[in-house]
Design a protein around this motif. Structure first.
Motif: not given
Length: 473
Positions: A109-113, A116-129
């Motif tokens: 949500x933070x990446x998107x809103x 404005x990241x183009x792939x917010x969900x994928x980046x979220x999993x990268x951050x968590x990992x």
């Protein structure tokens, strides 16, 4: 280039000044760390800069972020900085996370809103990992341990791409390995940003370098380069702060072995039919202190909850049948979760007194021993510092005269001086009252100086342990 300049920041509650004028600047690529005792004004200073002071408190001074100037007395103005220009890492992850939103979705949500990241969900999993939260993306915050929730809040706060980070106790509740991971991430962010950190962690402060401000009673009593302040402190309080590191404590004399309060044989806790940690055997006598260590998510809190009889377990646990039901008590790792949010602390204590017919004359001596002002009891839990709230939780537990106290990271919010005083108080009371203590901590030096024996839990299944929330039954 200064990313942020704060000039003569003060905080007042009516006519009472809680924070004397403080000025600081945050250059690009540099860290500023604020150290001090609980209630010294560290968090209030950060909240004044952010515009997030509790209701009834008013800030003054001047704040400049880049070329933009803000008035701390009108906090609505500088709140536009949140996420985009200032990332906020709060002290209490449970208050910062949405309990109804899964972990990855909160970061996405933070990446998107915000970014404005183009792939917010994928980046979220990268951050968590990157923060050791593989497999936690589909979990809710209430399914995570305290340390895991802290790392999730860290990932969500940083997702907006802000250059300035304000971190309030970012390593609270983390084991040494995870603390080093967070330190590395914070230092990585200094490459093109600035960092203002509020912490009790002297190791973190040393690792961040930059400038240190030491606060006591709302006043900056010492400031200077981190290496100088920590190696050659000038003010008496700073010297006491450095000397109070658990690595410098004298080892406690072991308690005499008498009858048993608890006996555990082959004890473990399972999730999905698989044990979290290797089975352990131990006995615990009156006045004896057992330390529990191990990596985040391995089941330390689960072991304590099993001893209290509030969590299913495998193996055998014998509890002295002569012990009253209320003789087994717990100190929570996150005290805000243990207090009603909408009633004052005094009203909560009055309910406890009435329910269990406790002599209210016992409160004043305990407040004095824990160095707590009676006025704190007239506040809501959200209006006192984390360290003060943890000491009030300790007082509440002691009013019930426990035979066994399960203390789950009881000093994780306390500065080193207050931590040493609180641990000394707990061990003294354990000796006086013949109260057994099970003490969970990530600080091995603290455990070995304090406990009669220490058990280090060994994970059975790393992934399942990491996914299991250890803080609540």
């Amino acid at each position: 280039m200064n990313l942020l300049c704060a000039t003569d920041i003060t905080v007042q509650a009516g006519v009472d000044r809680l924070v004397d004028p403080v000025s600081l600047s945050l250059p690009k690529g540099r860290a500023v760390t604020v150290l001090g005792e609980s209630g010294s004004g560290k968090s209030l200073l950060a909240q004044a800069i952010l515009g997030s002071l509790p209701k009834g408190l008013v800030a003054s001074g001047r704040l400049q972020v880049g070329d933009d100037v803000f008035d701390p007395a009108h906090p609505q103005g500088n709140r536009v900085l949140w996420g985009r220009r200032i990332a906020v890492l709060p002290q209490e992850p449970w208050l910062a996370l949405d309990p109804l939103m899964r972990a990855a979705a909160q970061v996405a949500e933070a990446h998107e809103l915000v970014a404005a990241h183009p792939a917010p969900k994928a980046q979220a999993y990268v951050d968590l990992a990157a923060l050791g939260l593989d497999g936690a993306g589909d979990r809710f915050p209430w399914q995570l341990s305290g340390g895991m929730a802290q790392r999730l809040a860290f990932a969500a706060a940083r997702a907006g791409g802000a250059k300035i980070t304000v971190a309030d106790e970012p390593t609270k509740g983390l084991d040494a390995d995870r603390r080093d991971d967070v330190l590395a991430l914070l230092r990585q962010g200094l490459a093109d940003g600035g960092l203002l950190t509020i912490t009790h962690d002297l190791t973190l402060a040393a690792g961040l370098g930059g400038e240190i401000l030491v606060m006591q009673g709302g006043t900056v009593v010492e400031r200077g380069p981190a290496a100088r302040v920590l190696s050659a402190p000038e003010h008496p309080y700073t010297r006491a702060l450095v000397a109070a590191d658990p690595a410098h404590w004298l080892r406690r004399m072991p308690a005499a072995k008498t009858t048993d309060v608890v006996v555990a044989k082959g004890l473990t806790v399972a999730r999905g039919g698989r044990p979290l940690f290797q089975p352990v055997d131990f006995t615990l006598s009156p006045g004896e202190i057992l330390g529990i260590s191990g990596p985040s998510g391995c089941g330390k809190s689960s072991l304590g909850n099993a001893l209290l009889g509030v969590l299913p377990y495998q193996g055998e646990v014998w509890r002295d049948p002569t012990t009253p039901r209320l003789g087994f008590q717990k100190l929570w790792q996150d005290p805000p979760a243990a207090f009603p949010a909408r009633i004052t602390l005094r009203l909560g204590l009055e309910d406890l007194i009435a329910r269990h017919q406790i002599d209210r004359a016992r409160i004043a001596p305990l407040l004095d021993r824990l160095k707590l002002s009676p006025d704190l009891l007239d506040r809501l839990p959200s209006a006192v510092s984390g360290g003060e709230l943890q000491r009030i939780a300790l007082m509440r537990a002691l009013l019930l005269d426990p035979v066994l106290l399960f203390a789950d990271e009881p000093t994780s919010r306390l500065d080193p001086v207050t931590q040493a005083e609180t641990i000394n108080l707990m061990t003294s009371i354990a000796k006086e009252r013949k109260m057994a203590i099970v003490l969970v901590s990530h600080d091995r030096a603290l455990l070995h100086a304090t406990c009669d024996k220490v058990i280090s839990l060994q994970m059975v299944d790393t992934q399942r342990c990491a996914d299991f929330r250890q803080d609540h039954s």
